[in-house]
Write a protein that holds these residues in place. Sequence first.
Motif, PDB file in Angstrom:
ATOM      1  N   ALA A  19       4.788   8.262   5.956  1.00 57.31           N
ATOM      2  CA  ALA A  19       3.491   7.603   5.752  1.00 57.31           C
ATOM      3  C   ALA A  19       2.350   8.602   5.748  1.00 57.31           C
ATOM      4  CB  ALA A  19       3.270   6.551   6.840  1.00 57.31           C
ATOM      5  N   GLU A  20       2.388   9.550   6.670  1.00 53.52           N
ATOM      6  CA  GLU A  20       1.333  10.572   6.734  1.00 53.52           C
ATOM      7  C   GLU A  20       1.404  11.489   5.513  1.00 53.52           C
ATOM      8  OE1 GLU A  20      -0.634  13.751   9.898  1.00 53.52           O
ATOM      9  OE2 GLU A  20       1.269  12.759  10.357  1.00 53.52           O
ATOM     10  N   HIS A  21       2.604  11.730   5.039  1.00 58.24           N
ATOM     11  CA  HIS A  21       2.802  12.605   3.877  1.00 58.24           C
ATOM     12  C   HIS A  21       2.127  12.035   2.635  1.00 58.24           C
ATOM     13  CE1 HIS A  21       4.798  15.390   1.148  1.00 58.24           C
ATOM     14  NE2 HIS A  21       5.320  14.381   0.468  1.00 58.24           N
ATOM     15  N   ILE A  22       2.200  10.719   2.464  1.00 56.62           N
ATOM     16  CA  ILE A  22       1.654  10.120   1.241  1.00 56.62           C
ATOM     17  C   ILE A  22       0.220   9.627   1.390  1.00 56.62           C
ATOM     18  CG2 ILE A  22       3.926   9.390   0.460  1.00 56.62           C
ATOM     19  CD1 ILE A  22       3.136   6.522   1.248  1.00 56.62           C
ATOM     20  N   GLY A  23      -0.203   9.336   2.631  1.00 59.53           N
ATOM     21  CA  GLY A  23      -1.520   8.724   2.792  1.00 59.53           C
ATOM     22  C   GLY A  23      -2.415   9.321   3.843  1.00 59.53           C
ATOM     23  N   GLY A  24      -1.987  10.411   4.463  1.00 55.20           N
ATOM     24  CA  GLY A  24      -2.815  11.048   5.467  1.00 55.20           C
ATOM     25  C   GLY A  24      -2.909  10.256   6.759  1.00 55.20           C
ATOM     26  N   THR A  25      -3.847  10.648   7.602  1.00 54.14           N
ATOM     27  CA  THR A  25      -3.989  10.053   8.931  1.00 54.14           C
ATOM     28  C   THR A  25      -4.380   8.584   8.877  1.00 54.14           C
ATOM     29  OG1 THR A  25      -4.672  12.214   9.796  1.00 54.14           O
ATOM     30  CG2 THR A  25      -5.120  10.285  11.167  1.00 54.14           C
ATOM     31  N   LEU A  26      -5.266   8.219   7.933  1.00 53.08           N
ATOM     32  CA  LEU A  26      -5.743   6.834   7.860  1.00 53.08           C
ATOM     33  C   LEU A  26      -4.597   5.871   7.576  1.00 53.08           C
ATOM     34  CD1 LEU A  26      -8.060   4.817   7.870  1.00 53.08           C
ATOM     35  CD2 LEU A  26      -8.411   5.297   5.430  1.00 53.08           C
ATOM     36  N   PHE A  27      -3.820   6.160   6.533  1.00 54.80           N
ATOM     37  CA  PHE A  27      -2.707   5.258   6.210  1.00 54.80           C
ATOM     38  C   PHE A  27      -1.631   5.324   7.293  1.00 54.80           C
ATOM     39  CE2 PHE A  27       1.467   4.479   4.176  1.00 54.80           C
ATOM     40  CZ  PHE A  27       1.289   3.115   3.937  1.00 54.80           C
TER      41      PHE A  27
ATOM     42  N   ILE B 225       0.841  -1.200   0.000  1.00 50.40           N
ATOM     43  CA  ILE B 225       0.000   0.000   0.000  1.00 50.40           C
ATOM     44  C   ILE B 225       0.878   1.254   0.000  1.00 50.40           C
ATOM     45  CG2 ILE B 225      -1.724   1.327   1.296  1.00 50.40           C
ATOM     46  CD1 ILE B 225      -2.815  -1.325   2.352  1.00 50.40           C
ATOM     47  N   PHE B 226       1.963   1.208   0.772  1.00 50.78           N
ATOM     48  CA  PHE B 226       2.908   2.324   0.812  1.00 50.78           C
ATOM     49  C   PHE B 226       3.464   2.615  -0.586  1.00 50.78           C
ATOM     50  CE2 PHE B 226       7.443   3.385   0.767  1.00 50.78           C
ATOM     51  CZ  PHE B 226       7.426   4.628   1.389  1.00 50.78           C
ATOM     52  N   ILE B 227       3.876   1.569  -1.291  1.00 49.87           N
ATOM     53  CA  ILE B 227       4.441   1.732  -2.628  1.00 49.87           C
ATOM     54  C   ILE B 227       3.381   2.275  -3.593  1.00 49.87           C
ATOM     55  CG2 ILE B 227       5.373   0.490  -4.621  1.00 49.87           C
ATOM     56  CD1 ILE B 227       6.791  -1.383  -2.653  1.00 49.87           C
ATOM     57  N   ALA B 228       2.151   1.726  -3.502  1.00 52.44           N
ATOM     58  CA  ALA B 228       1.068   2.165  -4.393  1.00 52.44           C
ATOM     59  C   ALA B 228       0.744   3.647  -4.171  1.00 52.44           C
ATOM     60  CB  ALA B 228      -0.176   1.303  -4.165  1.00 52.44           C
ATOM     61  N   LEU B 229       0.631   4.063  -2.911  1.00 49.10           N
ATOM     62  CA  LEU B 229       0.328   5.462  -2.608  1.00 49.10           C
ATOM     63  C   LEU B 229       1.478   6.376  -3.042  1.00 49.10           C
ATOM     64  CD1 LEU B 229      -1.299   5.153   0.942  1.00 49.10           C
ATOM     65  CD2 LEU B 229      -2.453   5.728  -1.209  1.00 49.10           C
ATOM     66  N   SER B 230       2.710   5.893  -2.882  1.00 48.44           N
ATOM     67  CA  SER B 230       3.872   6.687  -3.291  1.00 48.44           C
ATOM     68  C   SER B 230       3.890   6.893  -4.803  1.00 48.44           C
ATOM     69  CB  SER B 230       5.169   5.998  -2.843  1.00 48.44           C
ATOM     70  OG  SER B 230       5.241   5.921  -1.434  1.00 48.44           O
ATOM     71  N   ILE B 231       3.617   5.810  -5.548  1.00 45.63           N
ATOM     72  CA  ILE B 231       3.586   5.910  -7.011  1.00 45.63           C
ATOM     73  C   ILE B 231       2.490   6.882  -7.456  1.00 45.63           C
ATOM     74  CG2 ILE B 231       3.051   4.618  -9.123  1.00 45.63           C
ATOM     75  CD1 ILE B 231       4.428   2.201  -7.843  1.00 45.63           C
ATOM     76  N   LYS B 232       1.341   6.779  -6.807  1.00 45.94           N
ATOM     77  CA  LYS B 232       0.239   7.690  -7.124  1.00 45.94           C
ATOM     78  C   LYS B 232       0.637   9.140  -6.838  1.00 45.94           C
ATOM     79  CE  LYS B 232      -4.554   8.780  -5.867  1.00 45.94           C
ATOM     80  NZ  LYS B 232      -5.695   8.431  -4.968  1.00 45.94           N
ATOM     81  N   GLY B 233       1.327   9.351  -5.700  1.00 43.27           N
ATOM     82  CA  GLY B 233       1.735  10.697  -5.328  1.00 43.27           C
ATOM     83  C   GLY B 233       2.753  11.274  -6.304  1.00 43.27           C
TER      84      GLY B 233
END
Length: 448
Positions: free
Chosen positions: A270-278, A162-170
Amino acid sequence: MQNQISLKRTLTLFPVVIFGLAYMAPMTVFGTYGIASEISHGMLPASYIVALIAMLFTAYSYGPMVRAYPLSGSAYTYTQKSISPHLGFIVGWAILMDYLFLPMINILLNAIYLSAAFPAIPMWVWIVFWVIVLTVINILGIKVTTNVNTVLVLFQVLVVIIFIALSIKGVAGGMGTGTFLTALPFFNPEVSYAYVLAGASILCLSFLGFDSVTMLSEETIDAKKTIPKAVMLTAFIGGLWFILVSYIGYLVYPDYTAFTNPDSASLELAEHIGGTLFSSLFLAGLVTTGIASGLSSHASVSRLLFAMGRDGILPRKIFGYIHPAFKTPVYNIILIGIFSLSALFLDLVTATSFINFGALVAFTFVNVSVIAHYYVKQRKRSPKETIRYLLLPVIGALFNIWLWTNLDKHALLLGTIWAACGLIYLLFMTKVFSKRPPEMHFEDVESM
Protein backbone atom coordinates in the motif's frame (compact mmCIF):
# COMPACT_ATOMS: atom_id res chain seq x y z
CA MET A 1 -51.93 -25.92 21.42
CA GLN A 2 -49.02 -23.52 21.83
CA ASN A 3 -47.70 -21.95 18.64
CA GLN A 4 -44.14 -22.91 17.86
CA ILE A 5 -41.82 -19.99 17.19
CA SER A 6 -39.85 -20.37 13.96
CA LEU A 7 -37.58 -18.27 11.79
CA LYS A 8 -39.28 -16.14 9.13
CA ARG A 9 -38.49 -16.71 5.44
CA THR A 10 -37.89 -13.25 3.98
CA LEU A 11 -34.53 -13.40 2.17
CA THR A 12 -34.09 -13.59 -1.62
CA LEU A 13 -31.00 -14.43 -3.70
CA PHE A 14 -29.35 -10.98 -3.74
CA PRO A 15 -29.25 -10.32 0.04
CA VAL A 16 -28.11 -13.90 0.68
CA VAL A 17 -25.17 -13.49 -1.73
CA ILE A 18 -24.33 -10.11 -0.17
CA PHE A 19 -24.35 -11.79 3.25
CA GLY A 20 -21.87 -14.42 2.01
CA LEU A 21 -19.58 -11.85 0.39
CA ALA A 22 -19.69 -9.67 3.50
CA TYR A 23 -18.79 -12.69 5.63
CA MET A 24 -15.81 -13.39 3.35
CA ALA A 25 -14.80 -9.70 3.66
CA PRO A 26 -13.45 -7.79 0.61
CA MET A 27 -10.05 -7.15 2.24
CA THR A 28 -9.49 -10.77 3.30
CA VAL A 29 -7.22 -11.10 0.29
CA PHE A 30 -4.66 -8.89 2.05
CA GLY A 31 -4.68 -10.84 5.32
CA THR A 32 -2.42 -13.58 3.98
CA TYR A 33 -1.06 -11.70 0.94
CA GLY A 34 2.59 -11.73 1.99
CA ILE A 35 2.89 -15.24 3.39
CA ALA A 36 0.85 -16.75 0.54
CA SER A 37 3.00 -14.90 -2.02
CA GLU A 38 6.10 -16.26 -0.32
CA ILE A 39 4.79 -19.83 -0.09
CA SER A 40 3.56 -19.81 -3.71
CA HIS A 41 6.84 -18.18 -4.88
CA GLY A 42 5.03 -15.21 -6.38
CA MET A 43 2.29 -17.23 -8.08
CA LEU A 44 -0.48 -16.03 -5.78
CA PRO A 45 -3.15 -15.66 -8.52
CA ALA A 46 -2.47 -19.25 -9.63
CA SER A 47 -2.90 -20.45 -6.04
CA TYR A 48 -6.21 -18.61 -5.86
CA ILE A 49 -7.34 -20.30 -9.08
CA VAL A 50 -6.55 -23.75 -7.63
CA ALA A 51 -8.34 -22.87 -4.38
CA LEU A 52 -11.33 -21.51 -6.32
CA ILE A 53 -11.63 -24.67 -8.44
CA ALA A 54 -11.57 -26.80 -5.28
CA MET A 55 -14.15 -24.57 -3.62
CA LEU A 56 -16.47 -24.58 -6.68
CA PHE A 57 -16.67 -28.37 -6.68
CA THR A 58 -17.54 -28.24 -2.99
CA ALA A 59 -19.94 -25.33 -3.54
CA TYR A 60 -21.73 -27.47 -6.12
CA SER A 61 -22.09 -30.27 -3.56
CA TYR A 62 -23.77 -27.89 -1.12
CA GLY A 63 -26.67 -27.55 -3.58
CA PRO A 64 -27.95 -31.14 -3.44
CA MET A 65 -27.49 -31.21 0.35
CA VAL A 66 -29.46 -27.99 0.85
CA ARG A 67 -32.25 -29.45 -1.28
CA ALA A 68 -32.22 -32.60 0.84
CA TYR A 69 -31.93 -30.81 4.20
CA PRO A 70 -32.88 -27.11 4.01
CA LEU A 71 -31.82 -26.63 7.63
CA SER A 72 -29.15 -24.73 9.51
CA GLY A 73 -26.00 -26.58 10.50
CA SER A 74 -24.21 -26.93 7.17
CA ALA A 75 -21.61 -29.75 6.94
CA TYR A 76 -22.44 -30.99 10.45
CA THR A 77 -26.13 -31.48 9.62
CA TYR A 78 -25.44 -33.07 6.24
CA THR A 79 -22.95 -35.59 7.65
CA GLN A 80 -25.15 -36.38 10.64
CA LYS A 81 -28.25 -37.10 8.56
CA SER A 82 -26.64 -38.64 5.47
CA ILE A 83 -23.86 -40.77 6.91
CA SER A 84 -23.86 -41.15 10.69
CA PRO A 85 -24.77 -39.08 13.76
CA HIS A 86 -21.47 -40.14 15.32
CA LEU A 87 -19.42 -39.02 12.32
CA GLY A 88 -21.56 -35.89 12.18
CA PHE A 89 -20.47 -35.10 15.74
CA ILE A 90 -16.79 -35.36 14.72
CA VAL A 91 -17.37 -33.03 11.75
CA GLY A 92 -19.15 -30.62 14.09
CA TRP A 93 -16.21 -30.88 16.45
CA ALA A 94 -13.88 -29.93 13.57
CA ILE A 95 -16.10 -26.93 12.75
CA LEU A 96 -15.84 -25.87 16.39
CA MET A 97 -12.07 -25.63 15.87
CA ASP A 98 -12.69 -23.01 13.17
CA TYR A 99 -14.97 -21.04 15.47
CA LEU A 100 -12.42 -21.09 18.31
CA PHE A 101 -9.50 -19.87 16.21
CA LEU A 102 -11.27 -17.18 14.16
CA PRO A 103 -11.31 -14.50 16.92
CA MET A 104 -7.62 -15.15 17.59
CA ILE A 105 -6.77 -14.82 13.87
CA ASN A 106 -8.41 -11.39 13.70
CA ILE A 107 -6.61 -10.24 16.83
CA LEU A 108 -3.28 -11.52 15.49
CA LEU A 109 -3.78 -9.80 12.13
CA ASN A 110 -4.65 -6.47 13.75
CA ALA A 111 -1.61 -6.77 16.03
CA ILE A 112 0.66 -7.50 13.04
CA TYR A 113 -0.64 -4.50 11.07
CA LEU A 114 -0.47 -2.04 13.97
CA SER A 115 2.92 -3.30 15.11
CA ALA A 116 4.27 -2.71 11.60
CA ALA A 117 2.75 0.78 11.53
CA PHE A 118 3.90 1.64 15.07
CA PRO A 119 7.10 -0.40 15.61
CA ALA A 120 7.84 1.33 18.93
CA ILE A 121 4.90 -0.54 20.48
CA PRO A 122 5.56 -4.29 21.00
CA MET A 123 3.15 -6.64 19.24
CA TRP A 124 2.15 -8.34 22.49
CA VAL A 125 0.71 -5.02 23.69
CA TRP A 126 -1.61 -4.88 20.66
CA ILE A 127 -2.64 -8.50 21.17
CA VAL A 128 -3.55 -7.97 24.83
CA PHE A 129 -5.28 -4.67 23.94
CA TRP A 130 -7.52 -6.22 21.28
CA VAL A 131 -8.32 -9.25 23.43
CA ILE A 132 -9.52 -6.94 26.20
CA VAL A 133 -11.47 -4.65 23.85
CA LEU A 134 -13.31 -7.41 21.98
CA THR A 135 -13.99 -9.35 25.19
CA VAL A 136 -15.40 -6.35 27.06
CA ILE A 137 -17.59 -5.26 24.13
CA ASN A 138 -19.02 -8.76 23.81
CA ILE A 139 -19.68 -8.99 27.55
CA LEU A 140 -21.59 -5.71 27.48
CA GLY A 141 -23.78 -7.11 24.74
CA ILE A 142 -22.88 -4.55 22.08
CA LYS A 143 -23.40 -6.17 18.67
CA VAL A 144 -22.32 -5.09 15.23
CA THR A 145 -25.66 -4.45 13.54
CA THR A 146 -26.45 -5.12 9.90
CA ASN A 147 -26.25 -1.43 9.05
CA VAL A 148 -22.84 -1.03 10.69
CA ASN A 149 -21.57 -4.15 8.95
CA THR A 150 -22.79 -2.77 5.63
CA VAL A 151 -20.89 0.48 6.22
CA LEU A 152 -17.75 -1.44 7.18
CA VAL A 153 -17.97 -3.63 4.06
CA LEU A 154 -18.54 -0.60 1.82
CA PHE A 155 -15.50 1.08 3.40
CA GLN A 156 -13.40 -1.99 2.64
CA VAL A 157 -14.65 -2.04 -0.97
CA LEU A 158 -13.76 1.66 -1.29
CA VAL A 159 -10.23 1.03 0.00
CA VAL A 160 -9.71 -1.86 -2.45
CA ILE A 161 -11.06 0.21 -5.37
CA ILE A 162 -8.59 2.98 -4.51
CA PHE A 163 -5.87 0.33 -4.25
CA ILE A 164 -6.69 -0.97 -7.74
CA ALA A 165 -6.86 2.57 -9.20
CA LEU A 166 -3.48 3.57 -7.72
CA SER A 167 -1.95 0.28 -8.88
CA ILE A 168 -3.19 0.78 -12.45
CA LYS A 169 -1.84 4.33 -12.42
CA GLY A 170 1.51 3.08 -11.12
CA VAL A 171 1.83 0.28 -13.69
CA ALA A 172 0.88 2.70 -16.50
CA GLY A 173 3.73 4.92 -15.28
CA GLY A 174 6.27 2.08 -15.43
CA MET A 175 5.98 0.77 -11.86
CA GLY A 176 6.39 -2.98 -11.23
CA THR A 177 6.07 -5.07 -14.38
CA GLY A 178 5.27 -1.97 -16.45
CA THR A 179 2.66 -3.97 -18.36
CA PHE A 180 -0.92 -5.02 -17.68
CA LEU A 181 -0.62 -8.44 -19.31
CA THR A 182 1.72 -11.14 -18.06
CA ALA A 183 1.37 -14.91 -17.64
CA LEU A 184 4.06 -15.26 -14.95
CA PRO A 185 1.73 -15.18 -11.91
CA PHE A 186 -0.23 -18.03 -13.54
CA PHE A 187 2.51 -20.03 -15.22
CA ASN A 188 6.19 -19.69 -14.43
CA PRO A 189 8.48 -22.48 -15.74
CA GLU A 190 10.97 -21.67 -13.00
CA VAL A 191 8.46 -22.29 -10.19
CA SER A 192 7.21 -25.77 -9.26
CA TYR A 193 3.44 -26.16 -9.02
CA ALA A 194 4.02 -27.77 -5.62
CA TYR A 195 4.46 -24.20 -4.33
CA VAL A 196 1.17 -23.19 -5.96
CA LEU A 197 -0.63 -26.03 -4.18
CA ALA A 198 1.00 -25.13 -0.86
CA GLY A 199 -0.21 -21.56 -1.33
CA ALA A 200 -3.71 -22.76 -2.20
CA SER A 201 -3.92 -24.71 1.08
CA ILE A 202 -3.32 -21.46 2.99
CA LEU A 203 -5.80 -19.50 0.88
CA CYS A 204 -8.77 -21.65 1.90
CA LEU A 205 -9.10 -19.17 4.78
CA SER A 206 -10.03 -16.48 2.26
CA PHE A 207 -13.02 -18.53 1.10
CA LEU A 208 -14.47 -19.15 4.54
CA GLY A 209 -17.92 -17.62 4.29
CA PHE A 210 -19.20 -18.93 0.95
CA ASP A 211 -20.71 -21.84 2.89
CA SER A 212 -22.06 -19.52 5.61
CA VAL A 213 -25.13 -18.77 3.47
CA THR A 214 -26.41 -22.29 4.19
CA MET A 215 -26.98 -21.09 7.74
CA LEU A 216 -29.75 -18.86 6.30
CA SER A 217 -31.68 -21.81 4.86
CA GLU A 218 -34.55 -21.42 7.33
CA GLU A 219 -34.84 -17.67 6.63
CA THR A 220 -34.70 -17.80 2.82
CA ILE A 221 -37.65 -17.90 0.42
CA ASP A 222 -37.56 -21.11 -1.63
CA ALA A 223 -34.31 -22.15 0.06
CA LYS A 224 -33.97 -25.32 -2.04
CA LYS A 225 -33.47 -23.20 -5.16
CA THR A 226 -32.04 -19.98 -3.74
CA ILE A 227 -29.35 -21.30 -1.38
CA PRO A 228 -27.54 -23.53 -3.94
CA LYS A 229 -27.35 -20.58 -6.36
CA ALA A 230 -26.16 -18.28 -3.57
CA VAL A 231 -23.40 -20.70 -2.51
CA MET A 232 -22.05 -20.99 -6.07
CA LEU A 233 -22.30 -17.26 -6.75
CA THR A 234 -20.64 -16.31 -3.47
CA ALA A 235 -17.71 -18.68 -4.06
CA PHE A 236 -17.34 -17.68 -7.72
CA ILE A 237 -17.60 -13.90 -7.23
CA GLY A 238 -15.35 -14.01 -4.18
CA GLY A 239 -12.78 -16.13 -6.02
CA LEU A 240 -12.72 -13.80 -9.04
CA TRP A 241 -12.27 -10.85 -6.69
CA PHE A 242 -9.29 -12.51 -4.98
CA ILE A 243 -7.68 -13.44 -8.32
CA LEU A 244 -8.13 -9.89 -9.67
CA VAL A 245 -6.72 -8.15 -6.59
CA SER A 246 -3.76 -10.54 -6.27
CA TYR A 247 -3.00 -10.13 -10.00
CA ILE A 248 -3.07 -6.34 -9.68
CA GLY A 249 -0.79 -6.65 -6.65
CA TYR A 250 1.66 -8.75 -8.66
CA LEU A 251 1.72 -6.22 -11.51
CA VAL A 252 2.67 -3.37 -9.22
CA TYR A 253 5.01 -5.35 -6.93
CA PRO A 254 6.21 -8.56 -8.66
CA ASP A 255 9.19 -9.32 -6.38
CA TYR A 256 7.73 -11.11 -3.34
CA THR A 257 11.24 -11.53 -1.88
CA ALA A 258 11.53 -7.76 -1.43
CA PHE A 259 8.94 -7.61 1.37
CA THR A 260 10.54 -6.76 4.71
CA ASN A 261 7.94 -8.75 6.67
CA PRO A 262 5.67 -11.20 4.79
CA ASP A 263 3.05 -11.04 7.57
CA SER A 264 2.49 -7.31 6.95
CA ALA A 265 3.45 -7.25 3.28
CA SER A 266 0.13 -5.72 2.24
CA LEU A 267 0.99 -2.55 4.18
CA GLU A 268 4.32 -2.32 2.36
CA LEU A 269 2.45 -2.78 -0.90
CA ALA A 270 0.00 0.00 0.00
CA GLU A 271 2.79 2.43 0.86
CA HIS A 272 4.63 1.48 -2.33
CA ILE A 273 1.73 2.52 -4.55
CA GLY A 274 0.17 5.35 -2.55
CA GLY A 275 2.63 6.69 -0.03
CA THR A 276 1.93 7.43 3.62
CA LEU A 277 -1.58 8.85 3.09
CA PHE A 278 -2.98 5.79 1.33
CA SER A 279 -1.03 3.49 3.66
CA SER A 280 -2.90 5.07 6.59
CA LEU A 281 -6.25 4.63 4.85
CA PHE A 282 -5.32 1.06 3.96
CA LEU A 283 -4.35 0.34 7.58
CA ALA A 284 -7.73 1.69 8.70
CA GLY A 285 -9.43 -0.68 6.28
CA LEU A 286 -7.47 -3.67 7.56
CA VAL A 287 -8.13 -2.82 11.20
CA THR A 288 -11.82 -2.22 10.45
CA THR A 289 -11.97 -5.68 8.91
CA GLY A 290 -10.35 -7.18 12.00
CA ILE A 291 -12.69 -5.39 14.39
CA ALA A 292 -15.89 -6.35 12.57
CA SER A 293 -14.85 -9.94 11.97
CA GLY A 294 -13.34 -10.25 15.45
CA LEU A 295 -16.48 -9.03 17.19
CA SER A 296 -18.83 -11.25 15.20
CA SER A 297 -16.65 -14.37 15.42
CA HIS A 298 -16.11 -13.86 19.17
CA ALA A 299 -19.85 -13.47 19.67
CA SER A 300 -20.66 -16.48 17.48
CA VAL A 301 -18.37 -18.96 19.19
CA SER A 302 -19.41 -17.83 22.68
CA ARG A 303 -23.05 -18.50 21.74
CA LEU A 304 -22.18 -21.81 20.14
CA LEU A 305 -20.54 -22.87 23.40
CA PHE A 306 -23.65 -21.64 25.23
CA ALA A 307 -25.90 -23.78 23.00
CA MET A 308 -23.66 -26.79 23.68
CA GLY A 309 -23.74 -26.07 27.42
CA ARG A 310 -27.51 -25.60 27.48
CA ASP A 311 -27.99 -28.91 25.66
CA GLY A 312 -25.67 -30.74 28.04
CA ILE A 313 -22.86 -31.39 25.57
CA LEU A 314 -20.57 -29.27 27.76
CA PRO A 315 -20.92 -28.60 31.54
CA ARG A 316 -24.13 -26.58 31.87
CA LYS A 317 -23.14 -24.50 34.93
CA ILE A 318 -20.24 -22.89 33.08
CA PHE A 319 -21.06 -22.97 29.39
CA GLY A 320 -24.83 -22.65 29.78
CA TYR A 321 -24.62 -19.59 32.06
CA ILE A 322 -26.13 -16.23 31.07
CA HIS A 323 -25.24 -13.11 33.06
CA PRO A 324 -28.44 -11.72 34.64
CA ALA A 325 -27.59 -8.08 33.90
CA PHE A 326 -25.75 -8.22 30.57
CA LYS A 327 -27.79 -11.15 29.17
CA THR A 328 -24.66 -12.56 27.55
CA PRO A 329 -22.74 -15.86 28.07
CA VAL A 330 -20.05 -14.12 30.11
CA TYR A 331 -17.98 -17.18 31.04
CA ASN A 332 -17.78 -18.29 27.42
CA ILE A 333 -16.79 -14.82 26.25
CA ILE A 334 -14.00 -14.65 28.84
CA LEU A 335 -12.80 -18.15 27.92
CA ILE A 336 -12.60 -17.19 24.24
CA GLY A 337 -10.69 -14.06 25.24
CA ILE A 338 -8.19 -16.15 27.19
CA PHE A 339 -7.92 -18.62 24.32
CA SER A 340 -7.26 -15.73 21.91
CA LEU A 341 -4.12 -14.92 23.88
CA SER A 342 -2.60 -17.86 22.00
CA ALA A 343 -1.84 -15.17 19.39
CA LEU A 344 1.10 -14.30 21.65
CA PHE A 345 3.03 -17.38 20.59
CA LEU A 346 1.52 -18.49 17.24
CA ASP A 347 2.67 -17.25 13.83
CA LEU A 348 0.21 -16.37 11.09
CA VAL A 349 0.93 -19.40 8.87
CA THR A 350 0.31 -21.89 11.66
CA ALA A 351 -2.74 -20.02 12.99
CA THR A 352 -4.45 -19.87 9.58
CA SER A 353 -3.62 -23.53 8.97
CA PHE A 354 -5.50 -24.49 12.15
CA ILE A 355 -8.67 -22.90 10.75
CA ASN A 356 -8.14 -24.42 7.32
CA PHE A 357 -7.81 -27.89 8.90
CA GLY A 358 -11.37 -27.77 10.23
CA ALA A 359 -12.72 -26.10 7.10
CA LEU A 360 -11.24 -28.71 4.76
CA VAL A 361 -12.58 -31.53 6.94
CA ALA A 362 -16.05 -29.97 6.76
CA PHE A 363 -15.82 -29.35 2.99
CA THR A 364 -14.66 -32.93 2.37
CA PHE A 365 -17.63 -34.40 4.22
CA VAL A 366 -20.11 -32.20 2.36
CA ASN A 367 -18.94 -33.96 -0.80
CA VAL A 368 -19.03 -37.37 0.85
CA SER A 369 -22.55 -36.64 2.15
CA VAL A 370 -23.80 -36.12 -1.41
CA ILE A 371 -22.51 -39.56 -2.38
CA ALA A 372 -23.95 -41.20 0.74
CA HIS A 373 -27.38 -39.57 0.46
CA TYR A 374 -28.06 -39.68 -3.27
CA TYR A 375 -25.84 -42.34 -4.82
CA VAL A 376 -25.84 -44.89 -1.99
CA LYS A 377 -29.13 -44.42 -0.09
CA GLN A 378 -31.41 -43.17 -2.85
CA ARG A 379 -29.62 -45.21 -5.53
CA LYS A 380 -29.62 -42.38 -8.10
CA ARG A 381 -27.27 -44.03 -10.58
CA SER A 382 -28.28 -43.08 -14.11
CA PRO A 383 -25.38 -41.73 -16.25
CA LYS A 384 -26.36 -38.12 -15.50
CA GLU A 385 -26.97 -38.85 -11.79
CA THR A 386 -23.65 -40.70 -11.54
CA ILE A 387 -21.86 -37.57 -12.73
CA ARG A 388 -23.84 -35.30 -10.37
CA TYR A 389 -23.89 -37.48 -7.27
CA LEU A 390 -20.67 -39.49 -7.56
CA LEU A 391 -18.08 -38.11 -9.98
CA LEU A 392 -18.29 -34.39 -9.12
CA PRO A 393 -18.42 -34.94 -5.32
CA VAL A 394 -15.46 -37.36 -5.54
CA ILE A 395 -13.45 -34.72 -7.41
CA GLY A 396 -14.44 -32.12 -4.82
CA ALA A 397 -13.46 -34.38 -1.93
CA LEU A 398 -10.12 -35.26 -3.55
CA PHE A 399 -9.35 -31.57 -4.12
CA ASN A 400 -9.97 -30.86 -0.45
CA ILE A 401 -7.90 -33.82 0.71
CA TRP A 402 -5.13 -32.67 -1.65
CA LEU A 403 -5.14 -29.19 -0.09
CA TRP A 404 -5.43 -30.71 3.39
CA THR A 405 -2.19 -32.69 2.93
CA ASN A 406 -0.37 -29.45 2.09
CA LEU A 407 -1.22 -27.78 5.39
CA ASP A 408 1.41 -26.75 7.90
CA LYS A 409 2.72 -29.81 9.80
CA HIS A 410 1.93 -28.20 13.16
CA ALA A 411 -1.66 -27.64 12.05
CA LEU A 412 -1.95 -31.26 10.96
CA LEU A 413 -0.62 -32.40 14.34
CA LEU A 414 -2.88 -30.13 16.39
CA GLY A 415 -5.87 -30.90 14.14
CA THR A 416 -5.33 -34.62 14.61
CA ILE A 417 -5.05 -34.16 18.38
CA TRP A 418 -8.24 -32.04 18.33
CA ALA A 419 -10.10 -34.73 16.36
CA ALA A 420 -8.80 -37.43 18.75
CA CYS A 421 -10.08 -35.42 21.73
CA GLY A 422 -13.46 -35.18 20.01
CA LEU A 423 -13.50 -38.93 19.44
CA ILE A 424 -12.63 -39.63 23.09
CA TYR A 425 -15.34 -37.20 24.23
CA LEU A 426 -17.82 -38.86 21.84
CA LEU A 427 -17.00 -42.30 23.27
CA PHE A 428 -17.67 -40.94 26.76
CA MET A 429 -20.93 -39.17 25.82
CA THR A 430 -22.33 -42.16 23.91
CA LYS A 431 -21.02 -44.83 26.29
CA VAL A 432 -18.89 -46.32 23.52
CA PHE A 433 -21.45 -45.75 20.73
CA SER A 434 -24.27 -47.44 22.65
CA LYS A 435 -26.52 -44.39 22.30
CA ARG A 436 -27.06 -41.48 19.94
CA PRO A 437 -24.53 -38.66 20.39
CA PRO A 438 -25.64 -35.25 21.66
CA GLU A 439 -26.54 -32.77 18.94
CA MET A 440 -24.87 -29.41 18.33
CA HIS A 441 -27.44 -26.76 17.50
CA PHE A 442 -25.52 -24.48 15.13
CA GLU A 443 -28.73 -22.69 14.19
CA ASP A 444 -28.80 -21.21 17.69
CA VAL A 445 -25.65 -19.26 16.88
CA GLU A 446 -27.43 -17.49 14.04
CA SER A 447 -30.53 -16.61 16.05
CA MET A 448 -28.84 -15.17 19.14
